[in-house]
Design an enzyme around this catalytic site. Sequence first.
Site, PDB file in Angstrom:
ATOM      1  N   LYS A  90     -10.023  -5.703  -6.060  1.00  0.00           N
ATOM      2  CA  LYS A  90     -10.608  -4.531  -6.917  1.00  0.00           C
ATOM      3  C   LYS A  90      -9.059  -3.649  -7.113  1.00  0.00           C
ATOM      4  CE  LYS A  90     -13.359  -4.617  -3.710  1.00  0.00           C
ATOM      5  NZ  LYS A  90     -14.013  -4.286  -2.486  1.00  0.00           N
ATOM      6  N   LYS A 138       0.659  -1.347  -0.088  1.00  0.00           N
ATOM      7  CA  LYS A 138      -0.223   0.097  -0.068  1.00  0.00           C
ATOM      8  C   LYS A 138       0.781   1.351   0.091  1.00  0.00           C
ATOM      9  CE  LYS A 138      -4.386  -1.772   0.255  1.00  0.00           C
ATOM     10  NZ  LYS A 138      -5.352  -2.213   1.302  1.00  0.00           N
ATOM     11  N   LYS A 172      -3.676 -11.982  -6.977  1.00  0.00           N
ATOM     12  CA  LYS A 172      -4.858 -12.256  -6.530  1.00  0.00           C
ATOM     13  C   LYS A 172      -6.180 -11.493  -7.076  1.00  0.00           C
ATOM     14  CE  LYS A 172      -5.043  -9.390  -2.648  1.00  0.00           C
ATOM     15  NZ  LYS A 172      -5.100  -9.024  -1.327  1.00  0.00           N
TER      16      LYS A 172
END
Length: 324
Positions: free
Chosen positions: A194, A110, A191
């Site tokens: 979104k 992130k 994976k």
Amino acid sequence: MRIISGIQPTGQLHIGNYLGAIKQWTELQNKEECIFFIADLHSLTVPYEPKELQNNILEAAIAYLAAGIDPSKSIFFVQSKVKEHTELTWILNSVCPVGDLERMIQFKEKAKQFKKNINAGLLTYPTLMAADILLYKAESVPVGKDQVQHIELAREIARRFNQRYGKTFPEPKPLLSEGAKIMSLTDPKKKMSKSSGPEGCLFLFDEPETIRKKIMSAVTDTGKEVKFSARTKPGISNLLIVYSLISGKKVKELEGEFKNKNYSEFKKSLAEALVNFLEPFRNKKRELVSRKIYIDEILRMGANKARSLAESTMQEVSSKTGLM
Ligand code: TYM
């Protein structure tokens, strides 16, 4: 056994969320004491639109209920409505080494993805997760593989707290299903998520035509045989796992069924199976969309039940830490 898990209200749920987490929850709620929540506080750590948050929470609540969470069996609520989550986070922050937080894969990913917004919440995200779990003294946490490192850190935090202040928390364990890592339809080495593109996700409420289109254009591998091999055939293997989980048939059985058939015939069959499997979800969602008051009431009652458990843990924690 007490079970807890949560999902962030960051838009539509995909079948990775369902097969990795919610499907297990709907089974567990019939035999264990279950607590499920919408992790709205976690979703503040990445850029979002405040005006859309309430609607996203409602959408997530509808998705939980449409996917089979039964509020008469499970406690179901919105995280920020039980203030003890943030209160316990602070206390746990004080026993959690910064180095452990900096090691987290999700933090590193992130931080790379949101370079201009590496806020402290992104770093301490796992202590909030530990608080979510320990507040209810939960022993087992049904999640997908990507959350395992966070649960292991929650175990470590529980251990450190217990060492410092005396035995208080059980050490929680992750509970993984066969669908613990569903891969993207457009890039089966990543994976399903979104954040790596909605085209790679099959959403729980996609309409039949969209489901057919997404499955027929899912990236597959060279070769013709419908056979499981995560290493050499990640695309077909991913689709075989999805097919197996929604049909209840073993992967071997499916390989036999499609032995002399090509990828296209396999995908057509999977697309139809998914259209049928997801139909009750779409129907239930349509029914729930107009029942906001009913949903608010479920969440309010859930928060009351959760709060009473949380308050009791916080009394014990306050007393042990010398705050009371
Ligand atoms: P979140 O909202 O990213 O995802 C919700 C659940 O879906 C699982 N999942 C997947 N499973 C299989 N294949 C995939 N491709 C896939 N993508 C997502 C996730 O592993 C997760 O179980 N931090 C958590 C929410 C949370 C939480 C908690 C969970 C907050 N506090 C306490 C458990 C306990 C998260 O962001 O999940």
